[in-house]
Design an enzyme around this catalytic site. Sequence first.
Site, PDB file in Angstrom:
ATOM      1  NE  ARG A   1      21.625  31.303 -57.032  1.00  0.00           N
ATOM      2  CZ  ARG A   1      20.541  31.258 -56.255  1.00  0.00           C
ATOM      3  NH1 ARG A   1      20.616  30.746 -55.028  1.00  0.00           N
ATOM      4  NH2 ARG A   1      19.392  31.699 -56.681  1.00  0.00           N
TER       5      ARG A   1
ATOM      6  CG  HIS B   1      17.303  36.509 -55.369  1.00  0.00           C
ATOM      7  ND1 HIS B   1      18.138  35.437 -55.125  1.00  0.00           N
ATOM      8  CD2 HIS B   1      16.319  36.418 -54.437  1.00  0.00           C
ATOM      9  CE1 HIS B   1      17.697  34.748 -54.097  1.00  0.00           C
ATOM     10  NE2 HIS B   1      16.582  35.331 -53.654  1.00  0.00           N
TER      11      HIS B   1
ATOM     12  CD  GLU C   1      13.534  30.365 -53.573  1.00  0.00           C
ATOM     13  OE1 GLU C   1      14.139  29.508 -52.911  1.00  0.00           O
ATOM     14  OE2 GLU C   1      12.929  31.339 -53.046  1.00  0.00           O
TER      15      GLU C   1
ATOM     16  CG  ASN D   1      16.811  27.559 -54.453  1.00  0.00           C
ATOM     17  OD1 ASN D   1      17.853  27.109 -54.917  1.00  0.00           O
ATOM     18  ND2 ASN D   1      16.451  28.819 -54.630  1.00  0.00           N
TER      19      ASN D   1
ATOM     20  CE1 TYR E   1      16.488  27.414 -47.121  1.00  0.00           C
ATOM     21  CE2 TYR E   1      15.504  27.554 -49.296  1.00  0.00           C
ATOM     22  CZ  TYR E   1      16.474  27.939 -48.394  1.00  0.00           C
ATOM     23  OH  TYR E   1      17.442  28.844 -48.765  1.00  0.00           O
TER      24      TYR E   1
ATOM     25  CD  GLU F   1      18.162  29.991 -52.050  1.00  0.00           C
ATOM     26  OE1 GLU F   1      17.329  29.857 -51.120  1.00  0.00           O
ATOM     27  OE2 GLU F   1      18.106  30.914 -52.875  1.00  0.00           O
TER      28      GLU F   1
END
Length: 530
Positions: A103, A150, A196, A336, A338, A425
Site C-alpha cells: 500500500r 494521504h 486517517e 490503522n 497503534y 496499518e
Amino acid sequence: MGWPSEVVNLVLPLFLLLELGTHCVAVDRSSFPPGFEFGFSTSAYQVEGAAHEDGRGLSIWDTFSCIPGNILGGGNGDVAADVYHRYKEDVQVLKSLGTDVYRFSISWARIFPGGSARHGKVNPKGVQYYNNLINELLQNGIEPFVTIFHWDVPQVLENEYGGFRSKRIIDDYSEFAEFCFKEFGDRVRKWVTVNEPSIFATHGYGNGKNAPGRCTTNGGNCAAGDSSREPYIVAHNLLLAHMRAVKIYRSKYQQKQKGVIGISLYADWYLPYSSSKLDVDATQRVLDNKLGLYLDPLVFGDYPYSVKQLIRDRLPVFSEEESKEIRGSFDFIGLNYYMSSYVMDNSTSSDPTRKSDIASNPGQDAPENPDIPDTFATTTSQKDGIALGPSEGGVEYWISYPRGIKLLLDNVKTKYGTPPVYITEIGYVTLDNGQPLQDILEDTERIQYIKNCLCYTLQAMREGADVRGLLLWSYIDNFEWNNGYSFRLGLHYVNYTNNDLRRIPKASAIWFQQAMNPREAPTAAILLVP
C-alpha cells in the site's frame, strides 16, 4: 465466605496476566486462512523524496516542514527514504519479505502540480513514476494497494481556498481520484480514498501539530485557526470527498476494472477506567468521537448521537441525499491501530487518585492536555499506578497493548455489522537517540508485538470478524511526520547519515521473512499463553 488468601494470591496474578496482555507463539502465514494477505503500507511524502524534481508541485507538508520548530530534529521530506529513485531496489526488499500487497499513496502534487487541471496540465513524469512502480510490483508478484489521499494537499489549493476547509476541495479531489482510476485502474484492484481522516483533521486543524498547522491562536502555537470548528468542517469535507470518489468509481470504473474501494480509519482502542456507568459512557463518547465520527456515516448515514449532542451547531449536517449516498459507500474498511488507553469521565469527578494517574502519565492523545475535546473525558495509560502496557521503544506516551486490535475488531464486528476489514496499518515504534546501530537492529520487542497482534487478529477472525489482510507500517524507516526521523517503525533500518540511505534488515525483517515462508505444516490452532 471469602476465598482463602492463598487462592487469591494464586488466581489474581494469572487474571492480571490474561487481562493485561498475552504472549504469542507458533504463528506464521500458515496459521491464517488461504487468501489472507500480508503486506506493508507507506505514504508518498514519508518515503518518496524527490520533492523538487521532475515537475512535482508543493504540498502543505513541504510548506509546514520548512517552518522552524514544526518537525522534531528539523527534518523534512525533501529526500525522505528516496523511494522515488530506489523503487526497484525496494520492490526487491518487499519481495524478499514475502509481501502480497504493498500500500502506497499517490502524491497529488506530483500528478497535478497546480492542484487541478485548471491550474495547469498533468505532470507526465509523475504519471510515469507511478506506472513504473505499479508495473515493477506486478512483475514481482506484489499487488498494488493505492491510497489516493494521504494528507498531502497541494499548497496551491490551500492558498486558493483553504484546502479541506472548503467544499471546493471535493471537486478538485474528485478530479484527481478519477484521473487515478482512469490511468492506473487497469492494474490496481484495491483503492483507499482517504487515510486517517481523524488525524488529518485533529492534528492539522485542532492542535496544529501537523500540516497545515492550524489551531486556535490563543495560547497555541498556530498563526491562525479555530480548534472548536475547523476539525469538524474538515472531517465532513473529507467524508464527502470519499463519498464522491466511491460514486465515481462504482458508476464508471468498478464493473470493468473489478476492483474494490474503501477508506482507512485511525482507531486507537479505549477501555473504561472503571466499571462505573460514568466511565463506561465516557469511553463510548470517546469512541464515537474518534472512530464513530467517520464510520457511523459510512454504515448508518449520519454522525453518532453523542457527537451531534455535544458538538451541536459546530458539526456540519448531511443533506438527505448525502446521507443516502454516503451510507454503504465502501467495499471494505481499513483500520490503522497503534495504541490503547483508559478513559475516565471528567464531567463530574474530582477524585484525586484519578488526577494522580493522569499527572503521572497523561496518555497519547495530548500529553500536554489529556482532555479529549468535546467528550467530557480524559485518557490515561495508568490505573492504580499500573500501566496498561509498556511504553514502546522509549516513547513514553506510546503504549503497547496488542490485545487492543482484537477488542477493536470485536467492536467493529458487533456495532457495524461485520464489514470486510483490512488492517491497513499496525506498527511498533523505537526511538533513535544515537544508540549503537546494533541495538536498533536487535528489535525483539517489535517481533513480539507483531506476533501478539497476529494472534489477536486470528482470535478475532475465529470469533467472526471478517478480516481480509494485515499490513505493517512499514518495511523501512521513514519520515514520521512531526516526529521527523527519530521515530523508527521500519523492519529495515534506513541510514540517513550523509544521505547514504542504505536499507539494513533488522531482526524483525529476518523473522517476518521466515514467518511469511513457513516450512512447517499448517498450525492447527493459535496458541495464546500468559
